[in-house]
Design a protein around this motif. Structure first.
Motif, mmCIF file in Angstrom:
data_model
loop_
_atom_site.group_PDB
_atom_site.id
_atom_site.type_symbol
_atom_site.label_atom_id
_atom_site.label_comp_id
_atom_site.label_asym_id
_atom_site.label_seq_id
_atom_site.Cartn_x
_atom_site.Cartn_y
_atom_site.Cartn_z
ATOM 1 N N LEU A 451 0.721 -1.083 -0.007
ATOM 2 C CA LEU A 451 0.133 0.048 -0.223
ATOM 3 C C LEU A 451 0.976 1.522 -0.097
ATOM 4 C CD1 LEU A 451 -2.632 -0.949 2.535
ATOM 5 C CD2 LEU A 451 -2.705 -1.340 -0.085
ATOM 6 N N ARG A 454 2.147 1.524 -3.446
ATOM 7 C CA ARG A 454 1.246 1.767 -4.559
ATOM 8 C C ARG A 454 0.707 3.437 -4.236
ATOM 9 N NH1 ARG A 454 -1.064 -2.730 -7.932
ATOM 10 N NH2 ARG A 454 0.461 -4.547 -7.215
ATOM 11 N N PHE A 455 0.217 3.692 -3.023
ATOM 12 C CA PHE A 455 -0.243 4.922 -2.974
ATOM 13 C C PHE A 455 0.723 6.095 -2.435
ATOM 14 C CE2 PHE A 455 -3.642 1.871 -1.836
ATOM 15 C CZ PHE A 455 -4.816 2.509 -2.891
ATOM 16 N N LEU A 460 -0.330 6.917 2.757
ATOM 17 C CA LEU A 460 -0.756 5.779 3.518
ATOM 18 C C LEU A 460 -0.319 6.222 5.200
ATOM 19 C CD1 LEU A 460 -1.473 2.987 4.049
ATOM 20 C CD2 LEU A 460 1.304 2.358 4.307
ATOM 21 N N LEU A 485 -10.381 1.073 3.304
ATOM 22 C CA LEU A 485 -9.569 1.378 2.619
ATOM 23 C C LEU A 485 -10.127 1.591 1.221
ATOM 24 C CD1 LEU A 485 -6.296 0.934 2.123
ATOM 25 C CD2 LEU A 485 -6.881 -1.409 1.576
ATOM 26 N N ILE A 497 -4.787 0.203 -6.863
ATOM 27 C CA ILE A 497 -5.102 -1.265 -6.448
ATOM 28 C C ILE A 497 -6.556 -1.591 -6.590
ATOM 29 C CG2 ILE A 497 -3.221 -1.439 -4.696
ATOM 30 C CD1 ILE A 497 -5.810 -1.385 -2.577
#
Ligand code: BES
Ligand code: ZN
Length: 663
Positions: A451, A454-455, A460, A485, A497
């Motif tokens: 996470l 990706r973010f 996060l 989420l 995602i």
């Protein structure tokens, strides 16, 4: 005792439990949750449930995600606070006294309170109205004992009852207590008592609703023999000191029952920083304070990441070596194995880990043990962030590397019928008594790392701060996390995602093929050397190990191909004194490699290791390895027979099962 009324309430409660936990509820559950036991290779229709955020209730209740490891029914009564008043009787290895519970009646028609107990002797049960002190006897019944869950204590609750007082005593064999002889302590003069309530052992210390779904504040009095000191994972009374007969405590923040903790012994305190310090036996306190001197810095760095520390003080209690875990995150007072005190801070990631639980676990708590990864996976990720903040990025990468290898080994060791253990939130009602694998920890941590990648890290971190703020002092479930989420980061930053990603990480039983691992150049160099050494193109005395950290050694030993030629291991041992290593983790990794390679002459060192350490993570794999060969099994059984009396009940139980499972 008259029985009729109790059996009537029991019947009623069976009907109610059935309504919650019966097959219909499971069907409903399968429709709204993500933790189904599906084969990772196939994608049955329910698996798409992950992509149905709207159907996942934001506030998940015991209705659709029950704790199957407790008899308590949070839909009837909820404990708000309790008081313990206990004599600590070392002669009989018993706690004796009373527990008084203050309850909310959630269902106005509820007439039966069910508490969890294990091997408790119940002397009397009385109830009183809210705020009242007139306790009157009530009917109660103790169900027969289930080996895993203990015995339900069923108490008839008159219409106006809101307080319950139970006079009871613990068993000398209480699963959550270890009563040590003076000879089992560092000082050899005084006896020692400590508790370990996680996961299902608070019920062996007191009759409680022993489920992490419920939290309560508490007060406690412990009466101890002359000269001993009592501590609890709570605020100690300012007047508590050696020489007193009674020690008083209060825990003003509501905690789940598994965080109830106490210890009694010849204990001394040494301050580290303004909010931090260590408790240990006098001869250990100096070394402990030195090893853990960065606790205050860790606390400050973690506050910067995840918001204020909400528990007042943070102290560490160093236990005798039979403590069955590396550490236990008891609030305000982490319980710690002495095997972490290596003298060089090489193993202080355990401190970072337990301290991180002050957020992930203690502040925001897994609602059921099925959601264990919300405690342990989050905490392992935070542990690495703390290690990075305090010791730098390189140290954090080394810790990740060791953890990733632990995960590879754990997944590889799963037998086909154990594949379910590879999922993040396996349905524990289908499987008994398995805990402690690296999956919840390392796969959970890697999931958060995905996470992050990706973010983005700031994104996060902001999401996680919000998670702690929204859920402070409550318990949370896996579907709840997934829903938030989906409603949060996934809506804010679409396309990073998707549902398949979530299904692979949460339901899938392996490491998803596209998992991004943390890379370390240092460990890559260790690998390169090891491969040349294994191929024979690099001699043992040509290995460049002089600057190796403990983590590099662990990586080298854990990744070495098994079996290794005995002669090569003998060279390694001669050069680096591995059999004699005083670092508990290095010794453990070396013993595993040596056992897998049929290394001769290991027995004396291995025997003294197994005799002197009770930490499950270090000893269970060694016994397991030994049981793989006939001579190993003979040795293991002989050593275990000797070591068993010194092990904690939790370790005894685990190892008894292991020994029985092996012919
Ligand atoms: N909460 C756990 C210990 C635990 C887990 C007790 C499950 C009972 C059931 C604690 O935080 C922990 O994870 N300890 C680890 C050390 C950590 C650094 C991986 C241990 O005991 O090895
Ligand atoms: Zn933990």
């Amino acid at each position: 005792m008259e029985q009729p009324e109790v059996s009537r309430v029991r019947r009623l409660s069976r009907v109610r439990n059935h309504a919650i936990r019966g097959p219909l509820a499971m069907v409903a559950l399968a429709l709204v949750t993500v933790g189904c036991q599906s084969n990772p290779q196939s994608t049955p229709p329910e698996r798409a449930a992950v992509s149905l955020p709207a159907s996942v209730p934001l506030v998940t209740t015991p209705h659709n995600w029950p704790d199957t490891k407790s008899y308590a029914d949070p839909l009837s009564f909820v404990t708000r606070s309790f008081d313990l008043d206990l004599d600590v009787d070392f002669k009989n290895s018993q706690l004796r006294g009373s527990a008084t519970l203050e309850l909310d009646r959630v269902d106005p028609s509820a007439r039966e309170l069910v508490l969890d107990t294990r091997d408790l002797q119940i002397d009397s049960v009385k109830t009183a109205p809210a705020g009242g002190d007139k306790f009157r006897p009530t009917r109660f019944a103790l169900d027969s004992r289930d080996d895993e869950l203990g015995s339900a204590l069923r108490i008839a609750m008159p219409r106006d009852a809101a307080r319950v007082r139970i006079v009871y005593a613990t068993s000398p064999q209480a699963s959550g207590l270890q009563w040590l002889q003076p000879s089992q302590t560092a000082g050899k003069q005084s006896p020692f008592l400590f508790s370990q309530a996680q996961a299902l052992h608070a019920r062996s210390m007191a009759p409680l609703q022993d489920t992490p779904t419920i939290r309560a504040t508490y007060t406690a009095t412990l009466r101890v023999p002359d000269g001993l000191v009592a501590v609890m994972a709570a605020e100690g009374d300012a007047a508590n000191r050696r020489g007193q007969a009674a020690f008083h405590f209060r825990m003003p923040q509501p905690i789940p029952s598994y965080l109830l903790a106490l210890a009694v012994g010849d204990l001394e305190f040494r301050a580290i920083g303004p909010r931090t310090g260590v408790w240990a036996e006098p001869s250990k306190v100096e070394a402990a304070a030195k090893e853990f001197e960065d606790a205050e810095a860790m606390l400050t760095k973690t506050e910067a990441l995840y918001g204020p520390y909400r528990w007042g003080r943070y102290d560490v209690l160093v236990l005798p070596p039979s403590f069955p875990f590396g550490g236990m995150e008891n609030p305000r007072l982490t319980f710690m194995t002495p095997t972490v005190i290596a003298g060089d801070k090489s193993l202080v990631s355990v401190l970072a880990h337990e301290l991180a639980h002050s957020w992930s676990g203690n502040l925001v708590t897994n609602a059921t043990w099925r959601d264990g990864w919300l405690n342990e996976g989050f905490t392992t990720y935070f542990e690495r962030r703390i290690m990075e903040a305090v010791y730098g990025e390189e140290r954090a990468r080394l810790e990740w590397g060791v953890g990733q290898q632990d995960l590879r080994m754990a997944l590889a060791e799963l037998k086909p019928e154990e594949a379910w253990q590879g999922a993040l939130a396996p349905d524990l009602s289908l499987h008994k008594g398995e805990d402690g694998s690296a999956v919840a920890y390392e796969k959970g941590a890697l999931f958060l790392y995905q996470l992050e990648r990706r973010f983005g890290r700031p994104q996060l971190d902001a999401f996680l701060q919000g998670w702690f703020d929204r859920h402070a002092f409550t318990s949370v479930t896996t579907p709840q996390f997934v829903a938030e989420l989906q409603d949060g980061l996934m809506k804010q930053y679409p396309g990073k995602i998707d549902a398949t990603f979530l299904a692979n990480w949460i339901d899938g039983t392996g490491l998803p093929p596209d998992a991004e691992l943390v890379q370390s150049d240092t460990l890559a160099r260790v690998d390169a050397q090891r491969m040349r050494w294994e191929q024979g193109s690099l001699a043992t005395d040509a290995l460049q190990t002089s600057g190796w950290t403990v983590q590099e050694w662990l990586h080298f030993l854990n990744r070495a191909t098994r079996p290794q030629p005995v002669a090569r291991l003998q060279e390694l041992d001669r050069h680096y004194q591995l059999t004699a290593s005083r670092n508990a983790e290095i010794a453990h990794a070396w013993f595993r490699l040596a056992l897998a390679s049929g290394y001769p002459g290991l027995e004396p060192a291995l025997e003294s290791y197994l005799m002197s350490i009770g930490r499950l993570k270090l000893i269970v794999p060694l016994y397991d390895d030994l049981l793989n060969t006939p001579q190993g099994a003979v040795f293991a059984r002989r050593v275990y027979a000797q070591a068993r009396p010194g092990y904690h009940a939790i370790a005894q139980r685990r190892l008894d099962r292991l020994m029985q499972a092996t012919p």
